[in-house]
Design a protein around this motif. Structure first.
Motif, PDB file in Angstrom:
ATOM      1  N   PRO A 149       0.823  -1.212   0.000  1.00 26.45           N
ATOM      2  CA  PRO A 149       0.000   0.000   0.000  1.00 26.45           C
ATOM      3  C   PRO A 149       0.857   1.262   0.000  1.00 26.45           C
ATOM      4  O   PRO A 149       1.819   1.377   0.757  1.00 26.45           O
ATOM      5  CB  PRO A 149      -0.790  -0.137   1.311  1.00 26.45           C
ATOM      6  CG  PRO A 149      -0.856  -1.612   1.562  1.00 26.45           C
ATOM      7  CD  PRO A 149       0.470  -2.137   1.090  1.00 26.45           C
ATOM      8  N   PRO A 155      -4.507  -0.327  -5.825  1.00 32.54           N
ATOM      9  CA  PRO A 155      -4.289  -1.546  -5.038  1.00 32.54           C
ATOM     10  C   PRO A 155      -3.627  -2.635  -5.866  1.00 32.54           C
ATOM     11  O   PRO A 155      -3.979  -2.862  -7.030  1.00 32.54           O
ATOM     12  CB  PRO A 155      -5.700  -1.947  -4.609  1.00 32.54           C
ATOM     13  CG  PRO A 155      -6.497  -0.684  -4.665  1.00 32.54           C
ATOM     14  CD  PRO A 155      -5.914   0.107  -5.796  1.00 32.54           C
ATOM     15  N   SER A 158      -5.157  -5.313  -8.655  1.00 29.56           N
ATOM     16  CA  SER A 158      -6.458  -4.844  -9.119  1.00 29.56           C
ATOM     17  C   SER A 158      -6.514  -4.611 -10.623  1.00 29.56           C
ATOM     18  O   SER A 158      -7.596  -4.604 -11.220  1.00 29.56           O
ATOM     19  CB  SER A 158      -6.841  -3.552  -8.399  1.00 29.56           C
ATOM     20  OG  SER A 158      -5.958  -2.492  -8.773  1.00 29.56           O
ATOM     21  N   ASP A 172      -9.007   3.933  -3.819  1.00 28.12           N
ATOM     22  CA  ASP A 172      -7.765   3.257  -3.459  1.00 28.12           C
ATOM     23  C   ASP A 172      -7.705   2.936  -1.975  1.00 28.12           C
ATOM     24  O   ASP A 172      -7.294   1.828  -1.578  1.00 28.12           O
ATOM     25  CB  ASP A 172      -6.562   4.118  -3.860  1.00 28.12           C
ATOM     26  CG  ASP A 172      -6.402   4.226  -5.367  1.00 28.12           C
ATOM     27  OD1 ASP A 172      -7.063   3.467  -6.090  1.00 28.12           O
ATOM     28  OD2 ASP A 172      -5.620   5.086  -5.821  1.00 28.12           O
ATOM     29  N   GLU A 173      -8.104   3.879  -1.142  1.00 28.27           N
ATOM     30  CA  GLU A 173      -8.049   3.643   0.300  1.00 28.27           C
ATOM     31  C   GLU A 173      -8.990   2.520   0.712  1.00 28.27           C
ATOM     32  O   GLU A 173      -8.639   1.673   1.547  1.00 28.27           O
ATOM     33  CB  GLU A 173      -8.389   4.931   1.048  1.00 28.27           C
ATOM     34  CG  GLU A 173      -7.312   6.009   0.936  1.00 28.27           C
ATOM     35  CD  GLU A 173      -7.770   7.344   1.495  1.00 28.27           C
ATOM     36  OE1 GLU A 173      -8.924   7.413   1.981  1.00 28.27           O
ATOM     37  OE2 GLU A 173      -6.977   8.309   1.445  1.00 28.27           O
ATOM     38  N   THR A 176      -7.617  -0.858  -0.756  1.00 24.61           N
ATOM     39  CA  THR A 176      -6.374  -1.223  -0.082  1.00 24.61           C
ATOM     40  C   THR A 176      -6.649  -1.699   1.334  1.00 24.61           C
ATOM     41  O   THR A 176      -6.075  -2.706   1.788  1.00 24.61           O
ATOM     42  CB  THR A 176      -5.402  -0.035  -0.060  1.00 24.61           C
ATOM     43  OG1 THR A 176      -5.051   0.306  -1.405  1.00 24.61           O
ATOM     44  CG2 THR A 176      -4.141  -0.371   0.721  1.00 24.61           C
ATOM     45  N   ALA A 180      -5.849  -5.426   2.808  1.00 27.80           N
ATOM     46  CA  ALA A 180      -4.997  -5.595   3.993  1.00 27.80           C
ATOM     47  C   ALA A 180      -5.721  -6.366   5.085  1.00 27.80           C
ATOM     48  O   ALA A 180      -5.126  -7.220   5.753  1.00 27.80           O
ATOM     49  CB  ALA A 180      -4.546  -4.236   4.503  1.00 27.80           C
ATOM     50  N   TRP A 207       2.111  -6.460   6.415  1.00 28.67           N
ATOM     51  CA  TRP A 207       3.051  -5.743   5.554  1.00 28.67           C
ATOM     52  C   TRP A 207       4.112  -4.994   6.353  1.00 28.67           C
ATOM     53  O   TRP A 207       5.169  -4.675   5.809  1.00 28.67           O
ATOM     54  CB  TRP A 207       2.317  -4.748   4.655  1.00 28.67           C
ATOM     55  CG  TRP A 207       1.292  -5.351   3.754  1.00 28.67           C
ATOM     56  CD1 TRP A 207      -0.018  -4.990   3.645  1.00 28.67           C
ATOM     57  CD2 TRP A 207       1.479  -6.417   2.814  1.00 28.67           C
ATOM     58  NE1 TRP A 207      -0.662  -5.757   2.707  1.00 28.67           N
ATOM     59  CE2 TRP A 207       0.244  -6.648   2.181  1.00 28.67           C
ATOM     60  CE3 TRP A 207       2.575  -7.206   2.459  1.00 28.67           C
ATOM     61  CZ2 TRP A 207       0.057  -7.627   1.214  1.00 28.67           C
ATOM     62  CZ3 TRP A 207       2.399  -8.185   1.492  1.00 28.67           C
ATOM     63  CH2 TRP A 207       1.161  -8.383   0.886  1.00 28.67           C
ATOM     64  N   ASP A 358      -1.808  -5.740 -13.206  1.00 30.67           N
ATOM     65  CA  ASP A 358      -1.173  -4.451 -12.908  1.00 30.67           C
ATOM     66  C   ASP A 358      -0.159  -4.083 -13.986  1.00 30.67           C
ATOM     67  O   ASP A 358      -0.076  -2.918 -14.402  1.00 30.67           O
ATOM     68  CB  ASP A 358      -0.475  -4.514 -11.550  1.00 30.67           C
ATOM     69  CG  ASP A 358      -1.452  -4.739 -10.403  1.00 30.67           C
ATOM     70  OD1 ASP A 358      -2.640  -4.389 -10.559  1.00 30.67           O
ATOM     71  OD2 ASP A 358      -1.030  -5.262  -9.372  1.00 30.67           O
TER      72      ASP A 358
END
Length: 433
Positions: A149, A155, A158, A172-173, A176, A180, A207, A358
């Motif tokens: 992240p 992400p 994705s 994104d938040e 992500t 997580a 992470w 990605d």
């Protein structure tokens, strides 16, 4: 070894490096490429890895030490159909399952080698824990676009491109945080149990173990990745363009004729790709091109039916073939994608999973190729090939991106980071040893 080792550009003090590597298929060539470059500069390098990598390690000039943490069977991620099952499978197979044995083996190797620096694969969390407990600094190799992240980075896995503004940040938040939480659900307690065994406090997220590294070495070009705010210890150090061992030494012959040469290069590991490969072969058979298909070590060449204008082989030296090719068709693994771009070649990507969507997003965002569904029929694949070969803008975009990639690959950033003066760490005896 004593004294200094000389290169044409600099004089370096020989240091001692220990690598703890996992057999991640396409991650192996760049990670062993790092070890080879250190050996070539006169350093003492030992690689702790699975027995399957023994010959490849020795070919770098490094010393090989076998580990005991590799699973008996390959990860069948292509059979996992939901995000939850995939998160659990990744956690169990790649991160938590091997971690206790990684920590034990790495602790023993640290005692034997007493390195200045440990260098690990990104999945080798147990090795990182051992180094942290031992008091040995460690660097983590990330042989793809930045996967953790980071603000501004879509992400991982994705296949999304950046979206700016409040809605993009929210997307994104949210994604992500969800990813997580899924990984932490299956991995965090087990990783913290290993940390506790070695006298270390818990981490808040799985992470975070990687964030404890001295450096996160991102083995790609900044120009290839999407812009983002990375952690303070992350560095883009350029890609390693080495071919995999199974493809590096083979002789090859281009199919006869003058039509454009299309290289087809799929995964080094099994991703249930045989049917997709056959549809690619059928697509090339319908076009005025010459096809060279390398099936890799997991799909036998004779499993595919090939028309007259397509040659199917187990392997060929990709970097050499790319000097003659006009296009690369691939599953989208970072190694193949980055080498194709370095050669100035546009791509048709049929991404299968992992980081491949990605990579496809980064290629298509720069106009250097197109993405086609891995389940697409041969006619659709043929249209993708025809579009890219028939539109010079794709080649120009690939060449522009390739210039930056070649510059970064030839740079000194990787060695500069690894050879930075490393203070002699204090040595402790971890409670889990």
């Amino acid at each position: 070894m004593t004294g200094v080792a000389s290169t044409s550009e600099t004089t370096v003090t020989p240091r001692t490096y220990l690598f703890a590597l996992t057999d991640g298929g396409g991650t192996v060539p760049p990670e062993l490429g790092v070890a080879r470059r250190l050996v070539d500069r006169g350093h003492r390098v030992t690689v702790l890895a699975d027995e399957s990598l023994a010959d490849q390690v020795r070919n770098t000039g490094a010393m090989f030490v076998p580990c005991l943490w590799s699973p008996a069977e390959a990860f069948r991620d292509y059979e996992l159909r939901t995000p939850t099952s995939l998160a659990r499978g990744i956690a169990d197979y790649m991160f938590t399952g091997p971690a206790p044995a990684q920590a034990r083996d790495t602790t023993a190797a640290l005692d034997a080698v007493r390195p200045d620096l440990l260098v690990t694969s990104s999945f080798a969390l147990g090795a990182m824990i051992a180094a942290e407990a031992y008091g040995c600094p460690f660097d983590v190799l990330l042989p793809n676009s930045y996967p953790l992240p980071a603000t501004g980075m879509p992400p991982f896995g994705s296949g999304l491109s950046p979206v700016h503004g409040p809605l993009g940040r929210l997307r994104d938040e949210t994604m992500t945080a969800l990813g997580a939480r899924m990984i932490d659900r299956y991995a965090l307690e087990k990783i913290n149990a290993v940390r506790a065994d070695y006298g270390l406090g818990p981490v808040a997220h799985m992470w975070d173990q990687i964030h404890h590294a001295r450096r996160q070495l991102v083995l790609t070009s900044r120009a290839f990745d999407f812009p983002a705010t990375l952690p303070h210890n992350a560095r883009y150090v350029g890609p390693i363009l080495d071919d995999p061992a199974w493809a590096a030494e083979e002789e090859w012959a281009a199919p006869a004729g003058d039509n454009p040469l299309v290289l087809v290069a799929m995964s080094s590991t099994f991703q249930n790709q045989a049917d997709c490969l056959q549809r690619v072969v059928d697509a090339l058979g319908s076009l005025p091109v010459r096809g060279l298909v390398t099936t890799g070590p997991t799909v036998p060449a004779d499993a595919l039916r090939a028309p007259a204008n397509v040659t199917v082989v187990d392997s060929a030296p990709h970097r050499e073939v790319m000097r003659h090719a006009s296009l690369v068709v691939t599953h989208g693994g970072h190694g193949t994608v980055i080498k194709a771009l370095a050669a100035g070649l546009p791509l048709v990507i049929l991404h299968h999973g992992r980081d491949q969507a990605d990579n496809a997003a980064r290629v298509t965002a720069r106009g250097a190729g197109v993405a086609v569904s891995r389940r697409a029929p041969a006619q659709r694949i043929a249209r993708g090939v025809t579009t890219v070969l028939g539109t010079d803008d794709y080649r120009k975009a690939a060449e522009a991106l390739g210039q930056a990639i070649r510059h970064d690959a030839a740079g000194t950033t990787l060695m500069d980071e690894l050879e930075t003066l490393i203070p002699a760490p204090g040595r402790t005896t971890p409670s889990g040893s």
